[in-house]
Every structure is written in C-alpha cells, then in structure tokens.
Design a protein around this motif. Structure first.
Motif, PDB file in Angstrom:
ATOM      1  N   SER A 130       6.410   2.237   0.558  1.00 23.82           N
ATOM      2  CA  SER A 130       5.137   1.529   0.499  1.00 23.82           C
ATOM      3  C   SER A 130       5.083   0.532   1.664  1.00 23.82           C
ATOM      4  N   VAL A 131       3.870   0.168   2.067  1.00 21.89           N
ATOM      5  CA  VAL A 131       3.680  -0.604   3.296  1.00 21.89           C
ATOM      6  C   VAL A 131       3.155  -2.000   2.996  1.00 21.89           C
ATOM      7  N   ARG A 132       3.768  -3.019   3.618  1.00 25.34           N
ATOM      8  CA  ARG A 132       3.335  -4.406   3.426  1.00 25.34           C
ATOM      9  C   ARG A 132       2.580  -4.951   4.632  1.00 25.34           C
ATOM     10  N   LEU A 133       2.708  -4.297   5.800  1.00 24.10           N
ATOM     11  CA  LEU A 133       2.037  -4.784   7.014  1.00 24.10           C
ATOM     12  C   LEU A 133       1.670  -3.628   7.922  1.00 24.10           C
ATOM     13  N   LEU A 134       0.484  -3.715   8.530  1.00 23.99           N
ATOM     14  CA  LEU A 134       0.062  -2.777   9.556  1.00 23.99           C
ATOM     15  C   LEU A 134      -0.402  -3.561  10.782  1.00 23.99           C
ATOM     16  N   GLY A 135      -0.114  -3.018  11.960  1.00 26.97           N
ATOM     17  CA  GLY A 135      -0.562  -3.661  13.183  1.00 26.97           C
ATOM     18  C   GLY A 135      -0.915  -2.626  14.234  1.00 26.97           C
ATOM     19  N   ILE A 136      -1.823  -2.982  15.118  1.00 24.98           N
ATOM     20  CA  ILE A 136      -2.195  -2.111  16.237  1.00 24.98           C
ATOM     21  C   ILE A 136      -2.084  -2.919  17.521  1.00 24.98           C
ATOM     22  N   SER A 137      -1.442  -2.345  18.516  1.00 26.33           N
ATOM     23  CA  SER A 137      -1.370  -3.018  19.813  1.00 26.33           C
ATOM     24  C   SER A 137      -1.782  -2.041  20.909  1.00 26.33           C
ATOM     25  N   LEU A 138      -2.293  -2.593  21.980  1.00 27.48           N
ATOM     26  CA  LEU A 138      -2.667  -1.808  23.147  1.00 27.48           C
ATOM     27  C   LEU A 138      -1.862  -2.330  24.339  1.00 27.48           C
ATOM     28  N   SER A 139      -1.168  -1.450  25.001  1.00 31.14           N
ATOM     29  CA  SER A 139      -0.371  -1.827  26.172  1.00 31.14           C
ATOM     30  C   SER A 139      -0.729  -0.900  27.328  1.00 31.14           C
ATOM     31  N   ASN A 140       0.088  -0.963  28.385  1.00 31.02           N
ATOM     32  CA  ASN A 140      -0.240  -0.200  29.599  1.00 31.02           C
ATOM     33  C   ASN A 140      -1.651  -0.594  30.052  1.00 31.02           C
ATOM     34  N   LEU A 141      -1.860  -1.914  30.131  1.00 30.76           N
ATOM     35  CA  LEU A 141      -3.190  -2.453  30.410  1.00 30.76           C
ATOM     36  C   LEU A 141      -3.580  -2.321  31.880  1.00 30.76           C
ATOM     37  N   ASN A 142      -4.864  -2.416  32.132  1.00 25.47           N
ATOM     38  CA  ASN A 142      -5.334  -2.328  33.524  1.00 25.47           C
ATOM     39  C   ASN A 142      -5.068  -3.607  34.311  1.00 25.47           C
ATOM     40  N   THR A 143      -4.379  -4.577  33.681  1.00 23.78           N
ATOM     41  CA  THR A 143      -3.964  -5.782  34.401  1.00 23.78           C
ATOM     42  C   THR A 143      -2.692  -5.541  35.198  1.00 23.78           C
ATOM     43  N   GLU A 144      -1.969  -4.464  34.905  1.00 28.78           N
ATOM     44  CA  GLU A 144      -0.690  -4.223  35.566  1.00 28.78           C
ATOM     45  C   GLU A 144      -0.843  -3.928  37.052  1.00 28.78           C
ATOM     46  N   LYS A 145      -1.995  -3.400  37.439  1.00 29.04           N
ATOM     47  CA  LYS A 145      -2.253  -3.177  38.863  1.00 29.04           C
ATOM     48  C   LYS A 145      -2.326  -4.509  39.588  1.00 29.04           C
ATOM     49  N   LYS A 146      -2.934  -5.508  38.916  1.00 21.53           N
ATOM     50  CA  LYS A 146      -3.020  -6.829  39.503  1.00 21.53           C
ATOM     51  C   LYS A 146      -1.639  -7.431  39.670  1.00 21.53           C
ATOM     52  N   LEU A 189       0.848  -1.187   0.000  1.00 24.57           N
ATOM     53  CA  LEU A 189       0.000   0.000   0.000  1.00 24.57           C
ATOM     54  C   LEU A 189       0.887   1.241   0.000  1.00 24.57           C
ATOM     55  N   SER A 190       0.559   2.196  -0.883  1.00 24.28           N
ATOM     56  CA  SER A 190       1.435   3.358  -1.046  1.00 24.28           C
ATOM     57  C   SER A 190       0.837   4.662  -0.521  1.00 24.28           C
ATOM     58  N   SER A 191      -0.413   4.613  -0.077  1.00 24.33           N
ATOM     59  CA  SER A 191      -1.055   5.836   0.396  1.00 24.33           C
ATOM     60  C   SER A 191      -1.825   5.576   1.686  1.00 24.33           C
ATOM     61  N   GLU A 192      -1.808   6.569   2.583  1.00 26.47           N
ATOM     62  CA  GLU A 192      -2.537   6.440   3.847  1.00 26.47           C
ATOM     63  C   GLU A 192      -4.032   6.193   3.618  1.00 26.47           C
ATOM     64  N   ILE A 193      -4.558   6.761   2.545  1.00 28.03           N
ATOM     65  CA  ILE A 193      -5.989   6.620   2.246  1.00 28.03           C
ATOM     66  C   ILE A 193      -6.365   5.148   2.069  1.00 28.03           C
ATOM     67  N   PHE A 194      -5.482   4.373   1.404  1.00 21.52           N
ATOM     68  CA  PHE A 194      -5.752   2.952   1.175  1.00 21.52           C
ATOM     69  C   PHE A 194      -5.618   2.129   2.460  1.00 21.52           C
TER      70      PHE A 194
END
Length: 367
Positions: free
Chosen positions: A333-349, A258-263
């Motif tokens: 151009s981009v061959r892979l995209l990923g999203i991660s979420l960290s700093n989870l509310n499990t860290e208090k446990k 992919l070569s554009s953010e729109i795509f």
C-alpha cells in the motif's frame, strides 16, 4: 597544498529556526513557547521546530506524533510558505547590498562571496556582523553566520555559535579547526556515514586526515575523495549566483494508505497540476518524468520515462505519470506519491556559463 589554492572570503548565513521564528514574530502569543511548523496528525511531519521545542528533542522531518510524545505542550502551526518566501526576499535584498555573488541554498540560507564587495570592506567578519544586525533590525529575525576561506568551512562554522552568533575560521586556523572537529559536524557526513566512520575508528577530523585516499575510496566510494580533500581544507566550489535548476517536483502524503492504482489517479492529477503550475511560474519545461512512490513500510521506489520533447502541460505530465504507475505491480500500500520533471531546458543555459579564472593568493588574508 592549501597555500596553493585561491583564498576567498565566504560567508554562510543561516537563519535561526526560520519558519518557526517567522510564526513567533507574526504571532507574539507564540514567543517563548515550543512550536512546530507542520502537521500533528498521524501523517503529519515537522517542517521546523522552535528552539524551545528543540530542547525536548523535537526536530525537522520528525513525525508529528513523535514530536507530540516528546513535548506534550507542543503547539503545531500550519506552514505559510508564501509568507516565508516574502521574508526570504527581504533578507536576500540585504545580501545584494554587499555583493552580487549570492548563492541561495533555500529560503533560509545562502552563501555570499565578499572577497570583493560593494562596501569596500576588507573584513568578512565585520560584513557578516553588519548583515546579521540589519536582518534583525529590518526584518525582525536573528541569523547565524560562518566565515572562512571556502563554502565547506563557512557552512560548518555557521552552525558553531547558533543561535544568533557567528564564527570566523581564519586561513591559519583552518587545519587545526578541522582536525579537532567531531566527524558528525562535517557537512556531507550523515548519520549512517558517521556510524560507519565510528566503526572504522574515525571520530574526529584528525582521525579522518590520517586515512589515505585509497582507504577512503575503498570504504566510501566516490565520497571518499571528497572527505580526503575537505578535511585538508580543500573545497574549490565557487559561490554560484547563477545556480541552474535541474528538476522540479511536487508530492503528497496521504492520511490513509492507498492500496489500488485506481484510488491514486485523482491524487496524481492534483500533483501533476501543481508540477505544471510550478513549471509555468519558473518558465521552464522538461523531458524526464519521474514518479516517486513511498510504500507503507517506507520503502521508496522511483520510475522514470524520458520523452523526445520538452513538456510542461499538466495533461501530458499526468498521462506519463499514469503510464509509470501501471508500469509494474505495486509492492505494498502507498503512503506518498510524487512527480518530478528533470532534464530541463535550463541545462543548455548551464553549459553557456563559463567558469571564471582564479588567481592564487597568499594565506595572509585579512578576515
């Protein structure tokens, strides 16, 4: 000194070619044939390879195209993660018949602390043998195991007599075992590090042991102290049945770059939806959103943003990921995209789980 440390009875169980073995078990026509779980397309990646495929050099994380070049008769099978999870649960149920101290590393491997176990069996070697026999009888798959005084050595030992075998490293054999070990066999020493060690004249555990902690710190940074200790059999990490998840992610590799953010926006929406689904299923939320971008030249870039509150909603995850996407111009151009979420509310446990006190025991320990 090794004799001053608490000696545990640790088993590392590692299923043999797990994904591929499940596919061969469910489809008898695949038995004895070279198979790869994954995609054969230009973008496909091998998730697992049967032992028949491995004889041709096919390995996990290898591109499907390269795997096909190495083995013309290779059979590609689409992964069925729901099925692998189902089988994994059956295997773990067997583990819990022996001890509650089970630390899963993935669907196909786990550590077990059987120092004190539900069967009252003083022999970790016999317990490992019994567990492997039960897995074969009740599930239909083979497993290998390593047995020793700590997680590091058990992990290394489990790879020693694969497939369908086990190895015990008794307390008195730990140092000779590590000294004779090829440096590539040390858990935590990857291909790049191994090459660097070779250049420094470090080929075996004995060579590594001859280096001072200062020398290893200078050449390997923070990892230097780790290498200094493990080659002496020192690894104090406990089997942790309460491992706290620190992040949750989803990613996607595209058939065409992919070569554009729109795509990329539509792709990000699907990825954000998957992350949100996994967060909801795990009953967690997080504050830090990280966008992973792998370019066509395989360069990897990450961009992160920490919010003042915990989130799990798809729309917020997506909007944050969009902001990160437009944060700076794409390098290629981009061959892979990923999203991660960290700093989870499990860290208090995690902070609330207090480590147990350990009692030092003598090296004369029945394995």
């Amino acid at each position: 000194m090794l004799s001053d440390l608490p000696i545990r009875k640790i088993i590392h169980v590692d299923m043999d070619a797990f994904y591929a073995s499940v596919e061969q078990m469910d489809n008898p026509d695949l038995k004895g044939k070279p198979i790869a779980v994954g995609g054969s397309s230009k973008r496909g990646v091998v998730s697992a390879a049967s032992y028949e495929a491995r004889t041709f050099g096919v390995r996990s994380a290898m591109s499907g195209v390269k795997a096909r070049r190495l083995c013309e008769d290779l059979i590609f099978v689409k992964p069925r993660f729901d099925r692998y999870q189902e089988i994994s649960k059956k295997i773990r149920k067997i583990f819990y018949d022996y001890t509650d101290k089970v630390e899963p590393l993935s669907l196909d491997e786990a550590y077990l602390d059987v120092t004190k176990n539900k069967k009252g069996n003083p022999s970790a070697t016999l317990i490992a043998k019994e567990i492997r026999e039960r897995i074969f009888k009740e599930v239909g798959l083979t497993a290998s195991a390593g047995i020793s005084i700590n997680k590091f050595i058990a992990k290394v030992a489990s790879d020693y007599n694969k497939p369908n075998g086990q190895k015990t490293v008794n307390p008195e054999d730990v140092l000779p075992f590590l000294e004779a070990l090829d440096i590539r066999k040390f858990y935590g020493v990857g291909k790049v590090t191994a090459e660097k060690m070779y250049q420094l004249g470090i080929f075996t555990g004995k060579d590594l042991k001859n280096k001072s902690v200062e020398y290893l710190d200078n050449h390997f940074g923070k990892s230097g102290r780790y290498y200094y200790h493990v080659v002496r059999g020192i690894h104090t990490s406990e089997v942790s049945p309460n491992r706290i998840r620190k992040s949750l992610a989803a990613e996607r590799t595209f058939r065409e770059n992919l070569s554009s953010e729109i795509f990329m926006l539509e792709k990000l929406e699907h990825i954000a939806k998957e992350v949100s689904k996994r967060l909801t299923k795990s009953k967690v939320a997080g504050k830090t959103v990280t966008l992973k971008i792998k370019y066509s030249d395989f360069t990897l870039q990450t961009r992160s943003k920490t919010l003042p509150y915990f989130i799990s909603d798809k729309s917020i995850i997506l909007e944050t990921a969009k902001d990160l996407l437009y944060q700076e111009k794409l390098q290629n151009s981009v061959r892979l995209l990923g999203i991660s979420l960290s700093n989870l509310n499990t860290e208090k446990k995690a902070k609330q789980i207090k480590p147990k006190k350990e009692v030092s025991v003598q090296l004369r320990f029945a394995f």
